[in-house]
Scaffold this active site. Sequence first.
Site, PDB file in Angstrom:
ATOM      1  N   CYS A   1       0.822  -1.221   0.000  1.00  0.00           N
ATOM      2  CA  CYS A   1       0.000   0.000   0.000  1.00  0.00           C
ATOM      3  C   CYS A   1       0.854   1.269   0.000  1.00  0.00           C
ATOM      4  CB  CYS A   1      -0.976  -0.030   1.167  1.00  0.00           C
ATOM      5  SG  CYS A   1      -2.369   1.115   0.986  1.00  0.00           S
TER       6      CYS A   1
ATOM      7  N   HIS B   1      -3.275  -5.598   2.295  1.00  0.00           N
ATOM      8  CA  HIS B   1      -3.055  -5.626   3.741  1.00  0.00           C
ATOM      9  C   HIS B   1      -3.553  -6.966   4.278  1.00  0.00           C
ATOM     10  CE1 HIS B   1      -1.996  -1.403   4.310  1.00  0.00           C
ATOM     11  NE2 HIS B   1      -3.031  -1.043   3.576  1.00  0.00           N
TER      12      HIS B   1
END
Length: 244
Positions: A94, A194
């Site tokens: 990310c 994630h």
Amino acid sequence: MELNICHLYPDILNLYGDRGNIITMKRRMEERGIKVNVEGCSIGETLDANRYDIFFIGGGQDFEQEVLLKDLGNGKAAEIRAAVEDEKTFLAICGGYQMLGQYYKTWDGVQLDFTGAINIHTVGSKERMIGNYMFETLPESSGAVVVGFENHSGKTYLGEGVSPLGKMLKGYGNNGEDQTEGARYKNVFGTYSHGSLLPKNPVLCDFILQTALERKYGKIAPLVPLDDTLELNANEYMKQRLSK
């Protein structure tokens, strides 16, 4: 055999349990008798990229990325670029994935110039792309179906010389437009996943570890299989949920 892992900004970039990726890599190597050394490197600390075989960068918020810009400019960005070109292995999640790119432009037009280690850029949007998601990595990145969790407002676009890590099966991925997820350049694995990524995706984890080992030692035999019953069951459960 031995691998040295550098966890970049472990005290700042650790959303959604991203640290679990370090724990997973370490455990899976130690269970095979491979020695592992993990060191953190944060703001104000000198990065000597030559010491490491794997670099891990977790996710962070936009504010945290801005805080890191000055520190990256004080030598770390150059070390990261050199390590990428030297084909060291990177796993970036990310915000860490975005930081390897050229820049991040916020939705209101403010541009944050990042490391430029890989040819990607990110543009912020007002709407968040959030939820459990699933993608299939390309054959050169294991060919596994990966399940994870994404939460980002930035839309990432790949430039020349960079391939997607995979193709979306469910969710948004890089930008919600072109059905790509993540990036692969040399031995860089960038993704929005994630959750954390590696505990639920042992096939991809071992592929990344094999990549790092072969970068250091040359061609080696495939890693000895582990008992991944729980991990694969969790992976399959999420695949079934996301396929409905």
